[in-house]
Design a protein around this motif. Sequence first.
Motif, mmCIF file in Angstrom:
data_model
loop_
_atom_site.group_PDB
_atom_site.id
_atom_site.type_symbol
_atom_site.label_atom_id
_atom_site.label_comp_id
_atom_site.label_asym_id
_atom_site.label_seq_id
_atom_site.Cartn_x
_atom_site.Cartn_y
_atom_site.Cartn_z
ATOM 1 N N GLY A 147 40.257 59.398 -14.105
ATOM 2 C CA GLY A 147 39.061 58.589 -14.419
ATOM 3 C C GLY A 147 38.057 58.493 -13.009
ATOM 4 O O GLY A 147 38.013 59.255 -12.207
ATOM 5 N N PRO A 148 36.998 57.550 -13.020
ATOM 6 C CA PRO A 148 36.205 57.786 -11.993
ATOM 7 C C PRO A 148 36.324 57.032 -10.726
ATOM 8 O O PRO A 148 35.509 56.956 -9.797
ATOM 9 C CB PRO A 148 34.761 56.859 -12.686
ATOM 10 N N ASN A 149 37.618 56.415 -10.879
ATOM 11 C CA ASN A 149 38.151 55.654 -9.434
ATOM 12 C C ASN A 149 38.518 56.604 -8.567
ATOM 13 O O ASN A 149 39.678 57.159 -8.560
ATOM 14 C CB ASN A 149 38.913 54.633 -9.983
ATOM 15 N N PRO A 150 37.752 57.020 -7.378
ATOM 16 C CA PRO A 150 38.208 57.885 -6.337
ATOM 17 C C PRO A 150 39.566 57.600 -5.791
ATOM 18 O O PRO A 150 40.346 58.296 -5.328
ATOM 19 C CB PRO A 150 37.185 57.962 -5.399
ATOM 20 N N ALA A 151 39.988 56.225 -5.637
ATOM 21 C CA ALA A 151 41.312 55.646 -5.190
ATOM 22 C C ALA A 151 42.362 56.212 -5.859
ATOM 23 O O ALA A 151 43.418 56.678 -5.286
ATOM 24 C CB ALA A 151 41.073 54.203 -4.584
ATOM 25 N N LEU A 152 42.276 56.140 -7.154
ATOM 26 C CA LEU A 152 43.148 56.500 -8.000
ATOM 27 C C LEU A 152 43.427 57.802 -8.154
ATOM 28 O O LEU A 152 44.797 58.313 -7.964
ATOM 29 C CB LEU A 152 42.886 55.776 -9.520
ATOM 30 N N ARG A 153 42.208 58.674 -8.161
ATOM 31 C CA ARG A 153 42.662 60.195 -8.155
ATOM 32 C C ARG A 153 43.119 60.497 -6.759
ATOM 33 O O ARG A 153 44.120 61.386 -6.659
ATOM 34 C CB ARG A 153 41.106 60.762 -8.046
ATOM 35 N N GLN B 250 34.440 69.536 -15.528
ATOM 36 C CA GLN B 250 33.980 69.029 -14.341
ATOM 37 C C GLN B 250 32.448 68.492 -14.304
ATOM 38 O O GLN B 250 32.011 67.348 -13.718
ATOM 39 C CB GLN B 250 34.316 69.525 -12.948
ATOM 40 N N GLU B 251 31.725 69.419 -14.454
ATOM 41 C CA GLU B 251 30.183 69.389 -14.805
ATOM 42 C C GLU B 251 29.980 68.210 -15.925
ATOM 43 O O GLU B 251 28.851 67.564 -15.764
ATOM 44 C CB GLU B 251 29.721 70.550 -14.991
ATOM 45 N N GLN B 252 30.907 67.971 -16.727
ATOM 46 C CA GLN B 252 30.670 66.906 -17.797
ATOM 47 C C GLN B 252 31.002 65.607 -17.168
ATOM 48 O O GLN B 252 31.096 64.522 -18.134
ATOM 49 C CB GLN B 252 31.281 67.379 -19.161
ATOM 50 N N GLY B 253 31.603 65.603 -16.003
ATOM 51 C CA GLY B 253 32.042 64.273 -15.678
ATOM 52 C C GLY B 253 33.619 64.135 -15.485
ATOM 53 O O GLY B 253 33.986 62.880 -15.158
ATOM 54 N N VAL B 254 34.388 65.212 -15.966
ATOM 55 C CA VAL B 254 35.687 64.779 -15.827
ATOM 56 C C VAL B 254 36.329 64.688 -14.315
ATOM 57 O O VAL B 254 35.944 65.811 -13.807
ATOM 58 C CB VAL B 254 36.677 65.901 -16.799
ATOM 59 N N VAL B 255 37.208 63.988 -14.127
ATOM 60 C CA VAL B 255 37.622 63.857 -12.556
ATOM 61 C C VAL B 255 38.951 64.107 -12.611
ATOM 62 O O VAL B 255 39.781 63.447 -12.883
ATOM 63 C CB VAL B 255 37.390 62.405 -11.900
ATOM 64 N N VAL C 231 45.668 66.091 -13.908
ATOM 65 C CA VAL C 231 45.486 64.802 -14.362
ATOM 66 C C VAL C 231 44.074 64.331 -14.437
ATOM 67 O O VAL C 231 43.152 64.379 -13.437
ATOM 68 C CB VAL C 231 46.336 63.936 -13.540
ATOM 69 N N ASN C 232 43.552 63.672 -15.392
ATOM 70 C CA ASN C 232 42.177 63.068 -15.432
ATOM 71 C C ASN C 232 42.376 61.767 -14.895
ATOM 72 O O ASN C 232 43.160 60.737 -15.770
ATOM 73 C CB ASN C 232 41.787 62.952 -16.919
#
Length: 372
Positions: free
Chosen positions: A276-282, A149-154, A273-274
């Motif tokens: 990606g950077p889109n918060p809506a998709l997460r 998570q610190e490396q950027g995986v959402v 699940v990864n």
Amino acid sequence: MSEFSEPVADRPGTGDEGSPRGRRLRLVALLLLLVVLVVTVIRVIAAVGPPTREQLREQAGLAGKQTLYIGVKDDQPGVSQQLENGAFEGFDIEIAYMIAEDLGFDAPRVRFLAIESEDRARRQARDVDGSYVTVDLVVASYSITKQRQEQGVVFSAPYLETEQSVLTLASYEGTVTSLRDLADKRVCTLGTSTAESGLEQRVPRAYGRNRISGCIQELHDGDVDAVISDAAILAGFVGPRPPGELPPKNKLERVKKLRHWDIGDDRAERYGVNAGPNPALRDLVNLSLQESAEGPDGARWRVAFDRYLRSEQQYNNPQQVAVDRQPQPEPEDRVEVRQWPWERFALPYPHRSPPAWSSGVARARVRRSSGC
């Protein structure tokens, strides 16, 4: 004029306000007031309340999208593997289908692409022509860790919990109750995995490979003494393949009987699940998992678990394959969507029909239709 000839218009209650016309005017005014009030409330809620599911889909870039690309493993029986006809099967595959349905994509519009462990963070999967494709989601036995998570995986909320364990040949002389028992042994694990992290200090002769199937083949060949990875990943290599099932694309050779060891590791491996950077998709992925864990659609997770993981338990005792309940979402993973009262009487998922999962019917006929 006598007292009995008093004008009718002067009597109380006989004016225009008490006439049928007056009552109609008051009713119309009341209805207009209610309409104004409802419109005002709706506009206020729409401005400051949570988004609707469709608004999230638009923000996630899914509106008008024809195909959902998902990166998955192709060599992990029971979890995710590719068959010789190009289709994929396994617990992760069913979870991917479940999420895709809730995103508005039925099986023919889902495309699975094999992804290697080191490419999961970047969401880079290989297409059939060898080119790299950025997938929308990664559902690939991907453990949620603080470092990742610190490396950027959402990550999404977790959808499965398991633990690390060890495989040896059934003919292995000795016992394996902890990693200390492997201190002088040749041990293979999956590269860039949580099992590899810190393993070299405890097992000096350990090394990582790009694919877990490579480790298992070396175990059958006698090139290594043991394989360490998540119990859910290793369990599928122990028991026989169910009769009638199509053979996997990646076949092992010179297969020998294996033994699954419980090493008493109390660290939970929780798959996410990864998105990606889109918060809506997460949020949409988390909403699907949340509704599965808490809503009437939870039978989908249970059917997938029973079919692919619970069925392996008998061959892997005493090591537990995975926890047999879906993890509850953490408070920070919870998602609220705007739903009007009248929508609560309609289908809970307006973009799809009621699933067959509640009747215990597996989706084998659909799974075979989506491959490569």
